[in-house]
Write an enzyme that holds these catalytic residues in place. Structure first.
Site, PDB file in Angstrom:
ATOM      1  N   GLY A  14       0.829  -1.200   0.000  1.00  0.00           N
ATOM      2  CA  GLY A  14       0.000   0.000   0.000  1.00  0.00           C
ATOM      3  C   GLY A  14       0.864   1.251   0.000  1.00  0.00           C
ATOM      4  N   SER A  16       1.901   3.048  -2.397  1.00  0.00           N
ATOM      5  CA  SER A  16       1.746   3.993  -3.502  1.00  0.00           C
ATOM      6  C   SER A  16       0.820   5.148  -3.168  1.00  0.00           C
ATOM      7  CB  SER A  16       1.223   3.254  -4.747  1.00  0.00           C
ATOM      8  OG  SER A  16      -0.072   2.758  -4.513  1.00  0.00           O
ATOM      9  N   GLY A  18      -1.348   7.574   0.213  1.00  0.00           N
ATOM     10  CA  GLY A  18      -1.758   7.855   1.602  1.00  0.00           C
ATOM     11  C   GLY A  18      -0.716   7.563   2.657  1.00  0.00           C
ATOM     12  N   ARG A  39      -1.292  -2.527  -6.405  1.00  0.00           N
ATOM     13  CA  ARG A  39      -1.752  -3.081  -7.684  1.00  0.00           C
ATOM     14  C   ARG A  39      -1.480  -2.144  -8.857  1.00  0.00           C
ATOM     15  NH1 ARG A  39      -7.609  -3.757  -5.504  1.00  0.00           N
ATOM     16  NH2 ARG A  39      -6.841  -1.732  -4.796  1.00  0.00           N
ATOM     17  N   LYS A  43       0.174   4.469 -10.380  1.00  0.00           N
ATOM     18  CA  LYS A  43       0.277   5.060  -9.045  1.00  0.00           C
ATOM     19  C   LYS A  43       1.607   4.705  -8.389  1.00  0.00           C
ATOM     20  CE  LYS A  43      -3.376   3.865  -6.618  1.00  0.00           C
ATOM     21  NZ  LYS A  43      -4.469   3.689  -5.655  1.00  0.00           N
ATOM     22  N   SER A 147      -3.551  -1.204  11.586  1.00  0.00           N
ATOM     23  CA  SER A 147      -4.952  -1.458  11.916  1.00  0.00           C
ATOM     24  C   SER A 147      -5.672  -0.126  11.815  1.00  0.00           C
ATOM     25  CB  SER A 147      -5.043  -2.082  13.312  1.00  0.00           C
ATOM     26  OG  SER A 147      -6.361  -2.254  13.720  1.00  0.00           O
ATOM     27  N   TYR A 161     -15.568  -3.430   8.251  1.00  0.00           N
ATOM     28  CA  TYR A 161     -14.217  -2.859   8.366  1.00  0.00           C
ATOM     29  C   TYR A 161     -13.593  -3.163   9.730  1.00  0.00           C
ATOM     30  CZ  TYR A 161     -10.568   0.759   8.294  1.00  0.00           C
ATOM     31  OH  TYR A 161      -9.378   1.432   8.340  1.00  0.00           O
ATOM     32  N   LYS A 165     -10.112  -5.207  10.933  1.00  0.00           N
ATOM     33  CA  LYS A 165      -9.016  -4.522  11.627  1.00  0.00           C
ATOM     34  C   LYS A 165      -8.775  -5.107  13.022  1.00  0.00           C
ATOM     35  CE  LYS A 165      -7.680  -1.553   8.501  1.00  0.00           C
ATOM     36  NZ  LYS A 165      -6.305  -1.630   7.954  1.00  0.00           N
TER      37      LYS A 165
END
Ligand code: NDP
Ligand code: VSD
Length: 279
Positions: A14, A16, A18, A39, A43, A147, A161, A165
Site C-alpha cells: 500500500g 503507492s 496515503g 496493484r 500510481k 490497523s 471494516y 481490523k
C-alpha cells in the site's frame, strides 16, 4: 525496539498512496531502500518519483512491484523473492495495503465482508508469512501492521471494516509472542480518522512500541483496550494499570453519547420519511 533505517530494506504494501506512501518517504529520508507493493502500476511509478525526491545518498533505490496482496499467496511470495533478490533480505515490512467501506450491516453486501477480510486481514498475513522465516533466521526484523482506531472499538457502519481490523490485532499479538526470541518485533498502528496521513508516520518509523497510536483519543483507546497486549516498558504497564478505571469512566460517557447520536439520527430519518410521504 528501534532499528536503524540507514541501508535497511523496507517493504511497504500500500506504499503507492496515503499513509503507506508517507511511511515510505519517512523511511527513505532516513536512508532506507524501499520496495513499494500495490496493484496500480501508474500510481506506483508516481509514488516512486515522489519518494526519490527525498533521497539522502545516491545509492538509494525505490523498487515497485505490482501485485494484489490479498489474492494468491504464491504470487505474494514471489514478489517478496524478487524484492529480496534486488535489494537484499527484508528488514522491515509495513503492512499498509487496506481498504475501507462504511454502511449498515443490513445494507452491506455479504461480498463486502469477504473482500475487506481478504484485503485487510489476509493481505497482511500473506506478506508477513513470506518474510518471517528469513527474519527469524537472521535474527533481524520488524513487522508493522496498520490497523485503525476502528480496530480498537466497534463503531456504527463499520461491521465489515472493524472486524477486519480487529483480526489484525489478534494476528499481531500471537505472532509477537512467537518471534520475540528471534529479535523480531511487531508493531500495530491504530491511526485515527484523519485526512493528514503525514501525522501517522512518526510513531511508525521512530518508536519501537507494540502499540502505536496517535492523539489523546488514540492514547486513551490504546490503554483502555490493552487487554493482553504486550508492554514495551514498565512505565507503559503502570500507566495502563493506573488509568484503566478513569478511561473506562470516560468511555462510558462516549458510549452514552454514541448511543444518543445513533438514536437521534434514527428519529430524524424517521421524521423525514413521514414528511416525504405526506408531502
Ligand atoms: N485514512 C484513514 O483515515 C485511515 C486509514 N487506515 C488504514 O491505513 C491503511 C492505508 O490507508 P490510506 O492511506 O488511507 O489508503 P489509500 O487508499 O490512500 O491507499 C491504499 C494503498 O493500498 C493499496 N492497496 C489496496 N488494496 C490492495 C491490494 N488488494 N493489494 C495491494 N495493494 C493494495 C493501494 O494501491 P492499489 O489500489 O493500486 O492497489 C494504495 O497504495 C489502510 O489499511 C487503512 O485501512 C487506518 C485508519 C485511518
Ligand atoms: C477513554 C475512551 C476514549 C474513547 C475515544 C473514542 C474515539 C472514537 C474515534 C473512532 C474513530 C474511528 C476511526 C476510523 C478510521 C478509519 O480507519 C477509517 N477512516 C478508514 O476509512
Amino acid at each position: 525496539k528501534p532499528l536503524a533505517l540507514s541501508g535497511a530494506h523496507v517493504v511497504v504494501t500500500g506504499g503507492s498512496s496515503g499513509i503507506g506512501k508517507c511511511i515510505a518517504i519517512e523511511c527513505y529520508k532516513q536512508g532506507a531502500f524501499i520496495t513499494l507493493v500495490a496493484r496500480n502500476e501508474d500510481k506506483l511509478l508516481q509514488a516512486k518519483k515522489e519518494i526519490e525526491k527525498h533521497s539522502i545518498n545516491d545509492k538509494q533505490v525505490v523498487l515497485c512491484i505490482s501485485v494484489d496482496v490479498s489474492q494468491d499467496y504464491s504470487q505474494v511470495e514471489n514478489v517478496i523473492k524478487q524484492a529480496q533478490e534486488k535489494l537484499g533480505p527484508v528488514d522491515v515490512l509495513v503492512n499498509c495495503a487496506g481498504t475501507s467501506l462504511a454502511g449498515k450491516f443490513e445494507d452491506l453486501e455479504v461480498s463486502a465482508f469477504e473482500r475487506l477480510m481478504s484485503v485487510n486481514y489476509l493481505g497482511s498475513v500473506y506478506p508477513s508469512r513470506a518474510v518471517i522465516t528469513t527474519m527469524k533466521e537472521r535474527r533481524v526484523g520488524r513487522v508493522v501492521f496498520v490497523s485503525s482506531q476502528a480496530g480498537q472499538l466497534g463503531l456504527f457502519g463499520y461491521t465489515a471494516y472493524s472486524s477486519s481490523k480487529f483480526a489484525i490485532r489478534g494476528l499481531a499479538e500471537a505472532l509477537q509472542m512467537e518471534v520475540k526470541p528471534y529479535n523480531v518485533y511487531v508493531t500495530v498502528a491504530y491511526p485515527p480518522d484523519t485526512d493528514t496521513p503525514g501525522f501517522a508516520k512518526e510513531n511508525q518509523t521512530k518508536q519501537g512500541n507494540f502499540n502505536s497510536s496517535i492523539g489523546s483519543d488514540g492514547y486513551m483507546l490504546s490503554s483502555l483496550t490493552c487487554g493482553m497486549a504486550p508492554v514495551t516498558s514498565i512505565t507503559e504497564g503502570l500507566q495502563q494499570v493506573v488509568t484503566m478505571g478513569l478511561f473506562r469512566t470516560i468511555a462510558l460517557f462516549y458510549l452514552g453519547s454514541f448511543d444518543s447520536i445513533v438514536r437521534r439520527c434514527m428519529t430524524q430519518k424517521a421524521q423525514l420519511e413521514t414528511v416525504d410521504k405526506t408531502a
